[in-house]
Design a protein around this motif. Structure first.
Motif, PDB file in Angstrom:
ATOM      1  N   CYS A  92       0.815  -1.210   0.000  1.00  0.00           N
ATOM      2  CA  CYS A  92       0.000   0.000   0.000  1.00  0.00           C
ATOM      3  C   CYS A  92       0.849   1.260   0.000  1.00  0.00           C
ATOM      4  CB  CYS A  92      -0.906   0.026   1.233  1.00  0.00           C
ATOM      5  SG  CYS A  92      -2.169  -1.268   1.253  1.00  0.00           S
ATOM      6  N   ASP A  93       0.322   2.298  -0.631  1.00  0.00           N
ATOM      7  CA  ASP A  93       0.832   3.647  -0.457  1.00  0.00           C
ATOM      8  C   ASP A  93      -0.361   4.591  -0.435  1.00  0.00           C
ATOM      9  OD1 ASP A  93       0.129   3.916  -3.112  1.00  0.00           O
ATOM     10  OD2 ASP A  93       2.178   3.784  -3.856  1.00  0.00           O
ATOM     11  N   PHE A  94      -0.108   5.826  -0.120  1.00  0.00           N
ATOM     12  CA  PHE A  94      -1.191   6.786   0.009  1.00  0.00           C
ATOM     13  C   PHE A  94      -1.690   7.239  -1.354  1.00  0.00           C
ATOM     14  CE2 PHE A  94       1.004   7.371   4.117  1.00  0.00           C
ATOM     15  CZ  PHE A  94      -0.066   7.120   4.957  1.00  0.00           C
ATOM     16  N   ALA A  95      -3.002   7.425  -1.442  1.00  0.00           N
ATOM     17  CA  ALA A  95      -3.621   7.991  -2.637  1.00  0.00           C
ATOM     18  C   ALA A  95      -4.656   9.006  -2.178  1.00  0.00           C
ATOM     19  CB  ALA A  95      -4.282   6.897  -3.485  1.00  0.00           C
ATOM     20  N   ARG A  96      -5.006   9.902  -3.044  1.00  0.00           N
ATOM     21  CA  ARG A  96      -5.996  10.902  -2.678  1.00  0.00           C
ATOM     22  C   ARG A  96      -7.314  10.226  -2.293  1.00  0.00           C
ATOM     23  NH1 ARG A  96      -6.852  15.876  -6.637  1.00  0.00           N
ATOM     24  NH2 ARG A  96      -4.691  16.133  -5.961  1.00  0.00           N
ATOM     25  N   GLY A  97      -7.783  10.480  -1.093  1.00  0.00           N
ATOM     26  CA  GLY A  97      -9.040   9.921  -0.642  1.00  0.00           C
ATOM     27  C   GLY A  97      -8.935   8.531  -0.044  1.00  0.00           C
ATOM     28  N   GLY A  98      -7.734   7.963   0.072  1.00  0.00           N
ATOM     29  CA  GLY A  98      -7.630   6.623   0.655  1.00  0.00           C
ATOM     30  C   GLY A  98      -6.257   6.011   0.452  1.00  0.00           C
ATOM     31  N   LEU A  99      -6.250   4.697   0.292  1.00  0.00           N
ATOM     32  CA  LEU A  99      -5.027   3.944   0.071  1.00  0.00           C
ATOM     33  C   LEU A  99      -5.011   3.384  -1.337  1.00  0.00           C
ATOM     34  CD1 LEU A  99      -4.871   1.799   3.356  1.00  0.00           C
ATOM     35  CD2 LEU A  99      -3.480   3.810   2.830  1.00  0.00           C
ATOM     36  N   ARG A 100      -3.856   3.362  -1.932  1.00  0.00           N
ATOM     37  CA  ARG A 100      -3.688   2.676  -3.202  1.00  0.00           C
ATOM     38  C   ARG A 100      -3.012   1.339  -2.910  1.00  0.00           C
ATOM     39  NH1 ARG A 100      -1.463   6.469  -6.084  1.00  0.00           N
ATOM     40  NH2 ARG A 100       0.676   5.908  -5.544  1.00  0.00           N
ATOM     41  N   ALA A 101      -3.732   0.246  -3.165  1.00  0.00           N
ATOM     42  CA  ALA A 101      -3.249  -1.104  -2.837  1.00  0.00           C
ATOM     43  C   ALA A 101      -2.886  -1.848  -4.110  1.00  0.00           C
ATOM     44  CB  ALA A 101      -4.315  -1.875  -2.064  1.00  0.00           C
ATOM     45  N   THR A 102      -1.686  -2.393  -4.127  1.00  0.00           N
ATOM     46  CA  THR A 102      -1.219  -3.207  -5.248  1.00  0.00           C
ATOM     47  C   THR A 102      -1.319  -4.673  -4.849  1.00  0.00           C
ATOM     48  OG1 THR A 102       0.297  -1.462  -5.964  1.00  0.00           O
ATOM     49  CG2 THR A 102       0.702  -3.691  -6.796  1.00  0.00           C
ATOM     50  N   PHE A 103      -2.122  -5.432  -5.586  1.00  0.00           N
ATOM     51  CA  PHE A 103      -2.404  -6.840  -5.273  1.00  0.00           C
ATOM     52  C   PHE A 103      -1.651  -7.774  -6.214  1.00  0.00           C
ATOM     53  CE2 PHE A 103      -5.991  -4.610  -3.550  1.00  0.00           C
ATOM     54  CZ  PHE A 103      -6.479  -5.372  -2.510  1.00  0.00           C
ATOM     55  N   ASP A 104      -1.178  -8.872  -5.650  1.00  0.00           N
ATOM     56  CA  ASP A 104      -0.712 -10.024  -6.422  1.00  0.00           C
ATOM     57  C   ASP A 104      -1.395 -11.244  -5.823  1.00  0.00           C
ATOM     58  OD1 ASP A 104       1.378  -9.195  -8.446  1.00  0.00           O
ATOM     59  OD2 ASP A 104       2.151  -8.206  -6.643  1.00  0.00           O
ATOM     60  N   VAL A 105      -2.355 -11.796  -6.549  1.00  0.00           N
ATOM     61  CA  VAL A 105      -3.153 -12.925  -6.065  1.00  0.00           C
ATOM     62  C   VAL A 105      -2.808 -14.152  -6.905  1.00  0.00           C
ATOM     63  CG1 VAL A 105      -5.477 -13.776  -5.608  1.00  0.00           C
ATOM     64  CG2 VAL A 105      -5.000 -11.324  -5.448  1.00  0.00           C
ATOM     65  N   ILE A 106      -2.395 -15.229  -6.237  1.00  0.00           N
ATOM     66  CA  ILE A 106      -2.044 -16.470  -6.942  1.00  0.00           C
ATOM     67  C   ILE A 106      -3.236 -17.409  -6.910  1.00  0.00           C
ATOM     68  CG2 ILE A 106      -0.493 -18.452  -7.020  1.00  0.00           C
ATOM     69  CD1 ILE A 106       1.626 -16.733  -5.678  1.00  0.00           C
ATOM     70  N   ILE A 107      -3.693 -17.806  -8.101  1.00  0.00           N
ATOM     71  CA  ILE A 107      -4.824 -18.718  -8.244  1.00  0.00           C
ATOM     72  C   ILE A 107      -4.349 -19.967  -8.961  1.00  0.00           C
ATOM     73  CG2 ILE A 107      -7.186 -19.002  -9.057  1.00  0.00           C
ATOM     74  CD1 ILE A 107      -5.870 -15.545  -9.183  1.00  0.00           C
ATOM     75  N   VAL A 108      -4.685 -21.133  -8.410  1.00  0.00           N
ATOM     76  CA  VAL A 108      -4.282 -22.418  -8.982  1.00  0.00           C
ATOM     77  C   VAL A 108      -5.510 -23.136  -9.509  1.00  0.00           C
ATOM     78  CG1 VAL A 108      -3.156 -24.633  -8.539  1.00  0.00           C
ATOM     79  CG2 VAL A 108      -2.360 -22.564  -7.344  1.00  0.00           C
TER      80      VAL A 108
END
Length: 196
Positions: A92-108
């Motif tokens: 996460c880092d800060f973004a205007r109005g909230g948090l900017r979240a970068t996701f990496d989701v592993i699906i098998v």
């Protein structure tokens, strides 16, 4: 609340039993002493502000899903593919109005006895919940997994960025929940079968 925004590639209501996964991190700021010109001042834009992420968890009962093959049978022999949410990493880092979240989701995905073809489409969700388990936001994410012609399983990493409106709450009071959006057939099947 403002909906999620900004998906760059390609949650249920009350939390069930929760399996915690590591994966909340921060983005390190730039080192001002690494510059070849030490006298050059570091402007505010040169350092990326960091933020604490809400804890990201995969809801245990919804970590697995199944896709049935054609026909009316809904037994194990009729399963075409299974899906599993294997891991999630969020930074996460800060973004205007909230948090900017970068996701990496592993699906098998794994081939079942009734599989026809090599590809399967799955659907999972990402939900942000408050300390009272109230769902603040939820968004579904479709993912396609192509298995090798002679392979039994394959995995993909779904990478995307979302803006989380915390509603003024501390990030530590929130939880990011992930799980598969189950079909009625899968829900009925899991009443009599417990995945590993």
């Amino acid at each position: 609340m403002r909906p999620f925004k900004g998906r760059v590639a390609g949650a249920v209501a009350a939390a069930l039993a929760i399996a915690g996964l590591p994966g909340c991190g921060t983005i390190s700021s730039l080192n001002p002493f690494a510059s070849s010109s030490p006298e050059k001042p570091v402007t505010p834009a040169a350092a990326a502000p960091t933020a604490v992420c809400p804890t990201a968890v995969v809801l245990r009962p919804l970590a697995n899903t199944i896709v049935f093959g054609p026909g009316e049978g809904r037994r194990a022999i009729n399963i075409a593919f299974t899906g599993r949410l294997s891991d999630v990493d969020v930074k996460c880092d800060f973004a205007r109005g909230g948090l900017r979240a970068t996701f990496d989701v592993i699906i098998v995905a794994e081939r079942g006895p009734a599989a026809r073809g090599n590809g399967v489409d799955l659907d999972y969700f990402v939900a942000v919940t408050g300390p009272d388990q109230a769902v603040l936001s939820k968004k579904n994410f479709p993912v396609h997994i192509e298995l090798p012609a002679n392979g039994k399983r394959a995995a993909v990493t779904d990478h995307f960025v979302e803006t989380i409106d915390t509603g003024g709450r501390p990030a530590g009071d929130l939880t990011i929940d992930l799980g598969f959006q189950q079909s009625p057939e899968a829900l009925e099947f899991y009443k009599n079968f417990r995945p590993r």
